[in-house]
Design a protein around this motif. Structure first.
Motif, PDB file in Angstrom:
ATOM      1  N   GLY A 101       5.968   2.398   2.342  1.00  7.93           N
ATOM      2  CA  GLY A 101       6.696   2.070   3.179  1.00  7.93           C
ATOM      3  C   GLY A 101       7.751   0.304   2.390  1.00  7.93           C
ATOM      4  O   GLY A 101       7.135   0.285   1.290  1.00  7.93           O
TER       5      GLY A 101
ATOM      6  N   GLY B  45      -2.163  -4.481  -4.468  1.00  8.24           N
ATOM      7  CA  GLY B  45      -1.798  -3.747  -3.101  1.00  8.24           C
ATOM      8  C   GLY B  45      -0.343  -3.901  -2.385  1.00  8.24           C
ATOM      9  O   GLY B  45      -0.292  -3.523  -1.655  1.00  8.24           O
TER      10      GLY B  45
ATOM     11  N   LYS C 147       1.791   0.314  -5.667  1.00  7.97           N
ATOM     12  CA  LYS C 147       2.128   1.524  -7.443  1.00  7.97           C
ATOM     13  C   LYS C 147       1.124   2.365  -7.058  1.00  7.97           C
ATOM     14  O   LYS C 147       1.848   3.344  -8.092  1.00  7.97           O
ATOM     15  N   THR C 148       0.316   2.246  -7.179  1.00  6.19           N
ATOM     16  CA  THR C 148      -0.483   3.644  -7.240  1.00  6.19           C
ATOM     17  C   THR C 148      -0.076   4.465  -6.439  1.00  6.19           C
ATOM     18  O   THR C 148      -0.254   5.802  -6.522  1.00  6.19           O
TER      19      THR C 148
ATOM     20  N   ASN D  96      -1.205  -4.883 -13.006  1.00  5.48           N
ATOM     21  CA  ASN D  96      -0.216  -6.736 -12.184  1.00  5.48           C
ATOM     22  C   ASN D  96      -0.040  -7.572 -13.479  1.00  5.48           C
ATOM     23  O   ASN D  96      -0.448  -8.852 -12.762  1.00  5.48           O
TER      24      ASN D  96
ATOM     25  N   HIS E 257       0.974   3.244   9.097  1.00  6.86           N
ATOM     26  CA  HIS E 257      -0.449   2.800   9.571  1.00  6.86           C
ATOM     27  C   HIS E 257      -0.798   3.265  10.373  1.00  6.86           C
ATOM     28  O   HIS E 257      -1.958   2.705  11.049  1.00  6.86           O
TER      29      HIS E 257
ATOM     30  N   GLU F 125      -2.960  -2.915   5.951  1.00  8.35           N
ATOM     31  CA  GLU F 125      -3.089  -1.651   6.035  1.00  8.35           C
ATOM     32  C   GLU F 125      -4.524  -2.706   6.391  1.00  8.35           C
ATOM     33  O   GLU F 125      -5.522  -1.850   8.138  1.00  8.35           O
TER      34      GLU F 125
HETATM   35  N1  LIG Z   1       4.587  -0.482   1.253  1.00  9.11           N
HETATM   36  C1  LIG Z   1       3.472   0.887   1.178  1.00  9.11           C
HETATM   37  N2  LIG Z   1       3.626   1.415   1.889  1.00  9.11           N
HETATM   38  C2  LIG Z   1       2.380   1.695   2.957  1.00  9.11           C
HETATM   39  N3  LIG Z   1       1.233   1.255   2.355  1.00  9.11           N
HETATM   40  C3  LIG Z   1       1.119   0.824   1.885  1.00  9.11           C
HETATM   41  C4  LIG Z   1       2.322   0.292   1.225  1.00  9.11           C
HETATM   42  N4  LIG Z   1       1.399  -0.541  -0.341  1.00  9.11           N
HETATM   43  C5  LIG Z   1      -0.019  -0.769   0.142  1.00  9.11           C
HETATM   44  N5  LIG Z   1      -0.303   0.400   0.942  1.00  9.11           N
HETATM   45  C6  LIG Z   1      -1.502   0.445   0.955  1.00  9.11           C
HETATM   46  O1  LIG Z   1      -2.308  -0.330   0.687  1.00  9.11           O
HETATM   47  C7  LIG Z   1      -3.113   0.269  -0.706  1.00  9.11           C
HETATM   48  C8  LIG Z   1      -3.697   0.422  -1.546  1.00  9.11           C
HETATM   49  O2  LIG Z   1      -2.013   0.142  -2.680  1.00  9.11           O
HETATM   50  P1  LIG Z   1      -2.338   0.785  -4.215  1.00  9.11           P
HETATM   51  O3  LIG Z   1      -3.757   0.746  -4.410  1.00  9.11           O
HETATM   52  O4  LIG Z   1      -0.757   1.810  -3.980  1.00  9.11           O
HETATM   53  O5  LIG Z   1      -2.029  -0.861  -4.268  1.00  9.11           O
HETATM   54  P2  LIG Z   1      -1.486  -1.149  -5.808  1.00  9.11           P
HETATM   55  O6  LIG Z   1      -0.344  -2.004  -5.951  1.00  9.11           O
HETATM   56  O7  LIG Z   1      -1.685   0.053  -6.860  1.00  9.11           O
HETATM   57  O8  LIG Z   1      -2.396  -1.796  -5.972  1.00  9.11           O
HETATM   58  P3  LIG Z   1      -3.467  -2.654  -8.404  1.00  9.11           P
HETATM   59  O9  LIG Z   1      -2.578  -2.988  -8.376  1.00  9.11           O
HETATM   60  O10 LIG Z   1      -4.783  -3.652  -6.935  1.00  9.11           O
HETATM   61  O11 LIG Z   1      -4.364  -1.238  -8.003  1.00  9.11           O
HETATM   62  C9  LIG Z   1      -2.224   1.587   0.047  1.00  9.11           C
HETATM   63  O12 LIG Z   1      -3.514   3.331  -0.462  1.00  9.11           O
HETATM   64  C10 LIG Z   1      -2.022   1.951   1.392  1.00  9.11           C
HETATM   65  O13 LIG Z   1      -2.391   2.194   1.683  1.00  9.11           O
END
Ligand SMILES: Nc1ncnc2c1ncn2[C@@H]1O[C@H](COP(=O)(O)OP(=O)(O)OP(=O)(O)O)[C@@H](O)[C@H]1O
Length: 594
Positions: A204, A246, A249-250, A357, A393, A425
């Motif tokens: 999203g 969060g 990115k992943t 980060n 979600h 979430e």
């Molecule tokens: N833009 C988004 N749209 C939908 N869900 C999201 C979004 N961002 C985060 N989430 C939810 O939060 C969870 C964690 O996000 P994610 O692991 O991708 O964050 P990150 O940026 O990689 O964090 P980190 O830097 O801590 O690894 C995802 O699995 C998803 O369920």
């Protein structure tokens, strides 16, 4: 000229020629082309075709939707004077029969064979049957025809196949025929589907970032090498996604991997790669690239794209020399990684997606052109993005009628300023937990749950909102802790900015509450360093010029504020409370850390 009776082709050679055949006595015999149902075919007369018949191969019968013995209308076709030559054909190759065994076909043989149809007229959506000397009966399914008009590629519904027509063989995954050695044309197959739906990918609010990633990192891979080479473009081999935790990115990196036709992406985590045994970390990096390496050696540019997703890349790529474990492991690991992306033996079939980060902690060498050169910030979502994330979600709840009627997702998106995707979430999960709790009978935990009573209400979301607090932006304590040293007037630009902002705030007194100002101080010059050190009062005034000299001689003429503060903290460690930092201690700290 009327209808002909459909017949089979007399032999294999006629069946794989893409011509249609009439009898030698047929009045159509004098024409070079005929048209039927919108397709144009080259026409030949043949002694074995009975009078009044037209011989078609199975693929032609299919696209014309006729069977043997059916009647078929044929009209003579005179190519208009301006019928263009086709510059590029996008087409899929599959077996003539529906069930066909997976096979690998060399593109060179394929193209040489197809160019034998030179002079024939191709129409979009036409299917052309052909055989190969190396064996097998195939069909070419034409998806798009492009012509070259003054250097621009334009779509055309029909055109002549010419000697220099180029082919791009696509495969949406439905054909078991893989084309090897496409001389760079393989790149057009990297995406599994032609359109992307973010919502179905569960991402999203990141459309813009996704578009930027696509434009900057993949566009070059969609076009054939013949075009990118003429434009002088090199493929991007590394992307860095950075931003607060969060924010997805992943998620985005994994979804990119899923969308592409390349190999299953490899996902690693920075700290996991590091190993205390000498040489093991480097070995881990080499292993990561081993498959891509082997395929690149075997197939060169025709190799599939290998994606390596590197989470917490800062753990291995901290600025070289900045890690004090005395082993130099970080340096060699970074070097190892750089060689694979950008060194003498660099691979052209890889895409490294790094995530962090802490972009500020990365070794700058890693961010140079040719390395992790596309930097995309994945920040906190805006209101529209938050609404999309809420929808994603809550979609399961909503589908299964667990979401109560009054839940106003728009309102929730409005009040969740500074929430990351992961926090949204979390909030949804928390609200669901409230709804579930309401339905648990604590006197009898074995009592059956009444599913239809489970409804997540707006009130549940409100209660969850009280509990889940965003990590960024909203917390005043956190903000204060970042400003432990107060605001340091560190230079002219700063003074100017502060004056302007103060005036602005004064002009809109009463509105001041709604202002959020954040200052980013990227780097300090020598005079600014002097001001900062004076303000911090950590050296005796007499020592300040020499402290700055030491700093600039060991580090550089321009020093990031964060780095300076970090060094000061390190230098202060062994200095008793209330005392100034001695220059010798300062020098030692600088040497240790640089
Ligand atoms: N833009 C988004 N749209 C939908 N869900 C999201 C979004 N961002 C985060 N989430 C939810 O939060 C969870 C964690 O996000 P994610 O692991 O991708 O964050 P990150 O940026 O990689 O964090 P980190 O830097 O801590 O690894 C995802 O699995 C998803 O369920």
């Amino acid at each position: 000229m009327g209808s002909r009776v459909v017949d089979n082709c007399p032999d294999k050679a006629t069946a794989t020629s893409n011509f249609v055949y009439v009898s030698e006595a047929d009045e159509l015999g004098g024409y070079k082309y005929v048209e039927s149902t919108g397709f144009v075919f080259g026409l030949r007369a043949h002694a074995l075709v009975p009078d009044g018949s037209v011989a078609l191969n199975g693929v032609q019968r299919r696209i014309l939707r006729v069977a043997a013995k059916d009647g078929l209308e044929l009209r003579p076709y005179r190519p208009p004077k301006d019928l263009p030559f086709v510059a590029m054909v996008y087409a899929k190759v599959t077996g003539v029969l529906d069930k066909v065994r997976p096979a690998e076909v060399q593109s060179e043989e394929l193209i040489n064979r197809l160019l034998k149809f030179k002079g024939q007229i191709l129409t979009k959506n036409q299917h052309v049957a052909f055989d190969l000397d190396s064996g097998g009966n195939y069909k070419l399914m034409i998806e798009q025809l492009l012509i070259d008009v003054e250097g621009k590629s334009l779509d055309t519904p029909r055109g002549f196949l010419a000697e220099n027509t180029a082919f791009i063989f696509t495969n949406d995954g439905s054909s078991p025929i893989t084309i090897a050695g496409q001389k760079g044309y393989a790149s057009s197959q990297i995406f599994k589907t032609k359109t992307i739906s973010f919502e179905s990918l569960g991402i999203g609010g990141l459309d813009k970032q996704f578009e930027a990633i696509f434009r900057r990192a993949f566009a070059s891979r969609v076009f054939p090498a013949s075009i990118t080479q003429r434009l002088g473009i090199k493929h991007v081999k590394g992307i860095l996604l950075y931003g607060p935790p969060g924010t997805g990115k992943t998620l985005i990196a994994r979804q990119i991997g899923k969308m592409l036709n390349g190999k299953e992406p490899k996902i690693v985590n920075g700290p996991e790669v590091l190993n205390k045994f000498v040489g093991q970390s480097e070995e881990n990096i080499r292993n990561l690239f081993a498959d891509a390496d082997a395929e690149f050696k075997a197939k060169g540019d025709a190799s599939a794209l290998h994606i390596i997703i590197f989470d917490e890349i800062d753990a291995i790529c901290k600025q070289r020399g900045s890690v004090r474990d005395g082993s130099g492991v970080h340096d060699t690991v970074v070097n190892q990684l750089l060689t694979k992306i950008d060194g003498v033996d660099s691979l052209n079939n890889i895409l490294l997606i790094g995530m962090t980060n802490r972009k500020d902690m990365l070794d700058e060498a890693l961010l140079r052109p040719g390395r992790l050169e596309v930097l995309i910030e994945i920040g906190l979502p805006d209101e529209k993005g938050r609404l999309q994330i809420f929808k994603i979600h809550t979609s399961k709840m909503s589908e299964n009628a667990f979401l109560a009627q009054g839940v106003d997702l728009e309102r929730l998106a409005e009040i969740t300023k500074n929430f990351s995707g992961a926090e949204i979430e979390g909030l949804v999960k928390d609200a669901a937990a409230y709804a579930l709790n309401r339905n648990i009978n604590f006197d009898d935990l074995h009592a059956p749950l009444e599913e239809e009573n489970i409804k997540v209400t707006m009130h549940d979301f409100e209660k969850a909102f009280e509990e889940v607090k965003p990590a960024f932006g909203a917390s005043t304590e956190a903000l204060e802790s970042y400003r432990t040293h107060g605001i340091i007037p560190c230079g002219e630009a700063f003074d100017h900015l502060r004056e302007t902002l103060t005036t602005l705030v004064q002009q809109s007194m009463g509105l001041a509450e709604v202002f959020n100002v954040s200052l980013h101080v990227p780097s300090l010059r020598v005079d600014e360093m002097v001001k900062v050190l004076r303000h911090l009062d950590c050296f005796s005034v007499m020592d300040i010029p020499q402290a700055v000299d030491l700093l600039t001689s060991i580090s550089s003429k321009v020093v990031p504020m964060k780095k300076l503060l970090l060094w000061l903290e390190m230098a202060r460690q062994d200095v008793p409370e209330g005392q100034k930092i001695p220059l010798a201690r300062w020098e030692q700290a600088l040497r240790d850390l640089s």
